[in-house]
Design an enzyme around this catalytic site. Structure first.
Site, PDB file in Angstrom:
ATOM      1  CB  THR A   1      20.308   2.496 -21.455  1.00  0.00           C
ATOM      2  OG1 THR A   1      20.192   2.496 -20.025  1.00  0.00           O
ATOM      3  CG2 THR A   1      21.466   3.370 -21.881  1.00  0.00           C
TER       4      THR A   1
ATOM      5  CG  HIS B   1      26.121   5.974 -15.099  1.00  0.00           C
ATOM      6  ND1 HIS B   1      25.930   6.450 -16.378  1.00  0.00           N
ATOM      7  CD2 HIS B   1      25.679   4.697 -15.119  1.00  0.00           C
ATOM      8  CE1 HIS B   1      25.394   5.495 -17.125  1.00  0.00           C
ATOM      9  NE2 HIS B   1      25.224   4.438 -16.385  1.00  0.00           N
TER      10      HIS B   1
END
Length: 825
Positions: free
Chosen positions: A562, A426
């Site tokens: 994000t 990730h």
């Protein structure tokens, strides 16, 4: 682990295609303290499959001969001559196979990154606005005393250190693409816990509708071919850029999707990206295999059929390893270790030149394909398999798919029954980027099906088959001697992974009563509606609200990632209190609607970079930490030239400990950075399930997909009440559906039927006759009203349901006259 304990004995096999002969060279991967490895290579004059028997990694040994092979794991790897022009194999003209797709005109060059220059930089919010949002996010998570303490800490920060460090952040960001990017990577790469369960999310793809691709190896071959098409278009600049309502999104993350590895070091991890990578890794029963798949211009070297035959050869070879030997031979479990431990193990491995080359091949690969030898029996096992692999004991021997992974890279996992999915590292990419990749390769599989029916049908990608590709000739008579796979192995690595898996509980819910269509029909945002459902379910189970995290995509900005949406706001708490009270249904729905509207506004603000409370404060915190470290180093340098004394040592200790502002030591900072409910919505019709591990020991990791007629939820925890949480969630979803339908029916009650001038009883809404029966129960009853008020929920028109199975009653004038048979007419 001592250096002497990393020895591995392996066997290399060279099978000459077309001759069926096999020659073996014994190779030993040793520790630094062991003798240097030796080998005997068989020279090949034709295309050759090479491999290693045993558990090792890969190694590469040129020794001045460009025709020497590269091998990995007990690999059967296809050696293509496209890499080096000096190879004697290139002296012969190779046949050219027609490309997969024909186009009249190539797409424009560099289309993928053509709009990067249009993207604005992520704005740095004002300090006052960030602090206001920070306090609002904590209002529903603290009691009054705690909240007052936090307010004082915020006020102190605003009037003291805050403005100075805010100006320093603005100065720092002037020459940066994103002011948060560097701090983001520091946070992820300094993470010392194992990436499995803690960082790596997973996707489960829908089943392939193509009949002959439903099995494991055809499905894996199809996904590999589609992935190569995606990589070709990405590297050639042909991939269509991401947009939202015409506005471009940042494409920078795609550069870190393939050929990227997370490498552990003594001072944290680092990311390595290899843009020239052209091979893939295949894992089967913990054994590593590889073969080249792209040429120098990123064109596929193999057709789907050739890849399938490679995979068949790999499975045939790997399955000769007894199942009780799999765990002992699995080196992939090292990637599941604590990062510091993995760093020391890796250092011990690469102290030998051969091992260093082995790991280099793994790190440089485009991606890893995991071919599992087992199929999940239920949804929970399906989620476990893609999140961390399955674990079981057969007698005293560990079995399962947990050893058939390499978590430091992008992995495509295919189960024995053909179920497929993705587990990804990730650090460099977010879910939205991998979702695009997953959706595109799934779509390409469907388009290839259409092309098999109609050869003129287009495909999604533009990859042509390489002119260096040759027709596949399968090996004939692979005879291989087998030795004892030596040597000292350390079972502690497997035990640590087993403990991690046993500590984790992963459950799934496929809610099919309703989905996006029903939610939007009632005027709610689907994502906000589901977020409030999580809050209600958690409160219904535990009787409290906790810090909740949901990511908002900020790829509308340059190098955007994000931002954290903090779902628990005052309007959220008000909804929870109202819903679990004796308030009437109208009030419950009104509070739900208000909470959903607040969640929508908060999401929009975060996506536009206006609500970046977490990122902004974290950037300020990181700058303050750097100042403290610099001050400590300066103090240490000053003390080196001074005579030591108790007083001077005490004063130096005081100078080293520069205090952080109270806002970063207050209870509120700790509460907001400990997400009990970590949630993420990653929906696409190509996905069946999506999930990840919990980020807090006493929390849940919740991945969900909102479909048109259903909601898929995957929840994981460290053995909390995971199944009960999902059951509570399902109960809430059914309760709120019942409440909404009741309110809808109550607000849309059917008026009494009327009698027209001819004396016929008619429905007041449709005007249709009701057979002259005034007050008939099914004419004005709730059941028929429900059918009429909910059009589209039945295959039949609601007015016709009551007539099924019997002849319709017609008015009396239909019996007038004579019915003429069609033959007479």
């Amino acid at each position: 682990m001592r250096l002497a304990e990393v020895g591995v004995c392996v066997w290399l096999y060279a099978v000459e295609l077309g001759t069926g002969t096999a020659k073996a060279a014994r190779v030993r991967i040793v520790s630094a303290s062991a003798p240097v490895w030796t080998s005997e290579w068989s020279r090949s004059r034709s295309r050759t499959i090479w491999g290693i028997a045993g558990s090792g990694c890969a190694f590469r040994e040129r020794m001045g001969d460009p025709a020497l092979p590269r091998a990995l794991g007990r690999a059967r790897t296809c050696r293509h001559p496209a890499e080096g022009s000096e190879s004697s194999l290139l002296r012969h003209k190779l046949p050219t196979i027609g490309h997969l797709t024909t186009f009249t005109a190539d797409p424009p060059e560099s289309r993928t990154f053509a709009r990067q220059g249009e993207l604005p930089k992520l704005p740095i919010p004002s300090l006052e606005e960030t602090c206001r949002r920070y306090l609002r996010a904590l209002e529903g998570l603290q009691d009054k005393r705690e909240h007052e303490d936090t307010k004082r800490a915020v006020e102190e920060f605003l009037h003291n250190e805050g403005p100075r460090i805010q100006e320093k952040l603005k100065e720092y960001a002037k020459d940066k693409a994103s002011y948060i990017e560097e701090f983001w990577y520091e946070s992820y790469l300094s993470h010392s816990d194992p990436v499995v369960l803690a960082l790596n999310p997973f996707f489960v793809l829908e089943n392939d509708p193509t009949p002959d691709r439903g099995q494991q190896l055809p499905r894996a071959s199809s996904l590999i071919v589609s992935s190569l098409g995606f990589i070709h278009d990405l590297r050639a600049g042909m991939l269509q850029p991401d947009t939202v309502r015409g506005a471009p999104l940042d494409m920078d993350q795609y550069l870190r999707l393939f050929g990227t590895a997370r490498i552990p070091t003594e001072r944290g991890c680092k990311m390595e990206t290899h843009p020239e990578s052209r091979h893939i890794i295949v894992l089967r029963r913990g054994q590593f295999y590889w073969f080249d798949v792209l040429d120098a211009e990123n064109r596929p070297l193999l057709t789907e059929r050739e890849i399938l035959r490679n995979l068949q050869a790999i499975v045939s070879d790997a399955d000769q390893l007894p199942i009780h030997e799999v765990a002992r031979n699995a080196i992939g479990v090292l990637s599941t270790e604590n990062r510091k431990i993995w760093s020391s193990l890796r250092k011990a491995l690469i102290s030998n030149r051969n091992n260093e080359s082995c790991l280099e091949v793994v790190d440089n690969a485009l991606f890893v394909v995991c071919l599992d030898d087992a199929a999940p029996e239920n949804l929970a096992q399906l989620c476990d398999n893609f999140l961390c692999g399955t674990y079981d004991l057969k007698g005293s021997t560990q079995i399962g798919t947990c050893t058939n992974r390499w978590y430091d890279k992008l992995q495509i996992i295919v189960c024995a029954d053909g179920a497929a999915g993705i587990n990804f590292e990730h650090t460099g990419v977010d879910g939205h980027t991998v979702l695009r990749f997953a959706a595109d390769i799934f779509t390409e599989g469907l388009m290839l099906l259409a092309r098999s029916i109609n050869p003129s049908a287009p495909t999604l990608f533009h990859a042509q088959l390489s002119p260096y590709a040759r027709s596949y000739r399968p090996p004939r008579g692979h005879s291989s001697g087998r030795s004892t796979r030596a040597a000292r192995r350390d079972p502690l690595r497997r035990d640590a992974l087993s403990d991690l898996i046993c500590q984790n509980d992963c459950q799934a819910l496929e809610f099919k009563a309703y989905g996006k269509n029903f939610i939007t029909a009632n005027g709610f945002s689907p994502d906000a509606f589901v977020q409030m459902a999580f809050q209600a379910a958690y409160y219904g189970l535990y009787g409290r609200t906790e810090c909740t995290y949901e990511p908002a995509m900020t790829k509308a900005f340059l190098h955007g990632r994000t931002e954290a949406i903090r779902t628990v706001q005052p309007h959220t708490v008000d909804f929870i209190r109202t819903f679990f009270s004796e308030a009437p249904n109208q009030q419950k729905v009104a509070s739900l609607r208000k909470a959903c509207q607040g969640q929508v506004e908060l999401t929009k603000e975060c996506s536009k970079g206006l609500g970046r409370t977490g990122a902004h404060l974290y950037a300020l915190y990181c700058l303050l930490q750097r100042e403290r470290e610099a001050a400590a180093r300066e103090a240490a340098v000053e003390e080196e030239g001074r005579p030591t004394s108790p007083a001077s040592s005490a004063s130096s200790g005081e100078r080293e400990k520069v205090a952080l502002p109270a806002i970063f030591t207050d209870n509120g900072w700790l509460v907001l950075n400990r997400s009990i409910l970590s949630t993420s919505n990653c929906g696409n019709p190509a996905l069946r399930l999506f999930g990840f591990g919990p980020v807090a020991a006493d929390g849940y990791g919740i991945g969900y997909i909102i479909k048109d007629e259903g909601i898929s939820v995957c929840a994981s925890s460290k053995h909390l009440q995971t199944r009960r949480f999902l059951d509570t969630l399902q109960g809430y979803l059914l309760d709120i559906q019942r409440i909404l339908i009741q309110l809808h029916l109550a607000a849309n009650q059917r008026a009494e039927p009327f009698i027209d001038h001819a004396g016929v009883l008619r429905d007041s809404k449709t005007g249709r006759p009701i057979n002259g029966l005034h007050g008939r129960e099914d004419a004005s009853g709730e059941g028929e009203a429900y059918d009429d008020m909910m059009p589209g929920y039945s295959f039949f028109d609601s007015s016709e349901v009551a007539m099924l199975g019997r002849r319709k009653t017609r008015p009396s004038f239909y019996n007038t006259g004579k019915i003429i048979p069609i033959a007479e007419y």
